[in-house]
Design a protein around this motif. Sequence first.
Motif, PDB file in Angstrom:
ATOM      1  N   GLU A 110     -30.799 121.719  65.073  1.00  0.00           N
ATOM      2  CA  GLU A 110     -29.376 121.437  64.940  1.00  0.00           C
ATOM      3  C   GLU A 110     -28.721 121.213  66.309  1.00  0.00           C
ATOM      4  N   ARG A 131     -28.796 117.679  60.419  1.00  0.00           N
ATOM      5  CA  ARG A 131     -28.263 118.606  59.423  1.00  0.00           C
ATOM      6  C   ARG A 131     -29.392 119.475  58.874  1.00  0.00           C
ATOM      7  N   PRO A 132     -29.169 120.781  58.721  1.00  0.00           N
ATOM      8  CA  PRO A 132     -30.237 121.687  58.249  1.00  0.00           C
ATOM      9  C   PRO A 132     -30.734 121.348  56.838  1.00  0.00           C
ATOM     10  N   HIS A 153     -29.177 117.324  66.790  1.00  0.00           N
ATOM     11  CA  HIS A 153     -28.002 117.058  65.948  1.00  0.00           C
ATOM     12  C   HIS A 153     -28.408 116.609  64.547  1.00  0.00           C
TER      13      HIS A 153
END
Length: 113
Positions: free
Chosen positions: A59, A65-66, A63
């Motif tokens: 993350e 998204r989990p 960058h």
Amino acid sequence: MEAKAITRHVRISPRKCRVVVDLIRGKSVVAANEILTFTNRGASEVVQKTLNSAVANAENLHHVRPESLVVKACYVDEGPTMKRIRPRAKGSASPIRKRTSHITIIVAPREEA
């Protein structure tokens, strides 16, 4: 674009830890987190911390998204063994091996894994 987290010198046997790690290999991060939450094993807490660290690395560094992450690879290596002795009958002694583990988890976006 994968992210990795390593937890070293965990005071649990690698054999016991591999049972838990095998449950989450190839699963999505959300599913793996649920599995670890409800797994009744001592190693599940440490493995979950390592997984959360790998997700945080992905993350913050890439960058991503989990929700889009998948556990690409996870394995447990043997760390150093602490050697102790246990006193036995007639002045003899038996060895005690306190084993440690190195846990590695690699996460990657779904299409890459």
